[in-house]
Design an enzyme around this catalytic site. Structure first.
Site, PDB file in Angstrom:
ATOM      1  CE1 TYR A  23       4.521   9.093  -3.583  1.00 47.05           C
ATOM      2  CE2 TYR A  23       4.958   7.329  -4.928  1.00 47.05           C
ATOM      3  CZ  TYR A  23       4.265   8.608  -4.659  1.00 47.05           C
ATOM      4  OH  TYR A  23       2.795   8.531  -4.587  1.00 47.05           O
ATOM      5  CE  LYS A  67       3.060   7.912  -1.618  1.00 47.79           C
ATOM      6  NZ  LYS A  67       2.046   8.111  -1.916  1.00 47.79           N
ATOM      7  CD  GLU A  99      -6.925   4.715  -5.523  1.00 44.10           C
ATOM      8  OE1 GLU A  99      -6.348   5.665  -3.803  1.00 44.10           O
ATOM      9  OE2 GLU A  99      -5.806   3.982  -5.628  1.00 44.10           O
ATOM     10  CG  LEU A 121      -0.833   3.928  -1.411  1.00 47.02           C
ATOM     11  CD1 LEU A 121       0.185   3.022  -2.103  1.00 47.02           C
ATOM     12  CD2 LEU A 121      -0.752   5.198  -2.000  1.00 47.02           C
TER      13      LEU A 121
END
Length: 284
Positions: free
Chosen positions: A31, A145, A177, A201
């Site tokens: 996505y 993702k 992250e 990501l």
């Protein structure tokens, strides 16, 4: 509200998703969330490139080119008269009986996109936020993702239950992250952030911030921060499509620096806002 479903625009009440869709059963898809400012997409090229890459990494063959998808997404915000907000887009491997193996070529990927509300987190951008430190339990392909977000969801919920805005994840002694953001620490004027590898990501806003640093004489080092090093930071901040640039003033019960947004973070907020307006002018 108009929904884009497999290349067609339909009203929300006309859209249904099959219960045998592999996205529903396996999270088998990818996505993107793309920000809209003043009726135009921000960083569409980068989002689309990442969407195509993510699909390729999990071996989904898209039925439309990046250019065709971009055209349809532009029509989507026009039909919905989106001025400021965002668009969510996902593709799954398709509808078939529940088996772990990929279906045959007769099963086509299912793509859907629709507008979602998105406003600037003004209070957080001004005053800063608290992060909650916790172990990173996600899979080892965070560069994709993917729809498989349970690890992120659990982290975000635990942060919320501990009165924090966001989780700050670490694998062993190394910071990775946030649950839905990239993290940066500032020490002696240098901005440190995790390298863009399989453990994080590579956020589109992260890409934009890196570009801003290069063009404005700010030093960005893609080096892993250690958990023990958090207490020595002068500043910290997070970035994401929906958060933009948000200062971090507290991690668990520890103040970051002086406990207020720092000058490097403020400068990046200013530069990022300037970038948004400049891109709007180019598009316009």
């Amino acid at each position: 509200m108009y929904i884009l479903l497999n290349g067609e625009f339909k009203q929300k009440n006309e859209v249904s998703i099959d219960f045998e869709d592999r996205g529903y059963q396996f999270g088998d898809g990818v996505y993107e969330v793309i920000r809209v400012y003043n009726g135009s997409y921000f960083a569409m090229k980068e989002h689309m490139e990442r969407f195509v890459r993510s699909a390729k990494e999990i071996k989904i063959v898209l039925m439309h080119s990046a250019e065709e998808l971009t055209g349809m997404l532009n029509e989507l915000i026009q039909k919905n008269q989106v001025h400021d907000g965002a668009v969510y887009m996902q593709v799954t491997r398709g509808v078939t009986g529940r088996k772990h193996l990929f279906p045959g070529k007769d099963v086509t990927p299912q793509i859907v996109a629709y507008p979602i509300p998105c406003s600037k987190p003004v209070k957080e951008q001004e005053k800063g936020i608290k992060l909650y430190l916790m172990e990173d339990i996600r899979w080892l392909r965070c560069d994709i993702k993917s729809l498989n977000l349970l690890g992120n969801v659990l982290a975000k919920q635990e942060a919320y239950e501990n009165k924090a805005y966001e989780a700050l994840l670490h694998r062993g002694e190394h910071i990775t992250e946030g649950s839905s953001s990239n993290f940066y620490g500032v020490k002696n004027g240098t901005i440190y952030t995790h390298p863009a590898n399989h453990l994080i990501l590579n956020g589109v806003t992260r890409m934009k911030v890196a570009d801003l640093c290069r063009k404005n004489g700010l030093t960005l080092a893609e080096e892993m921060l250690k958990v023990d090093g958090l207490k020595t930071l002068d500043e910290a901040f997070i970035t994401s499509t929906t958060s933009e640039v948000i200062p971090v003033t507290e991690i668990d019960s520890m103040k970051v620096g002086k406990g207020v947004p720092g000058p490097v973070t403020r400068e990046l907020q200013r530069l990022f806002e300037e970038m948004i307006h400049n891109e709007e002018k180019v598009i316009g």
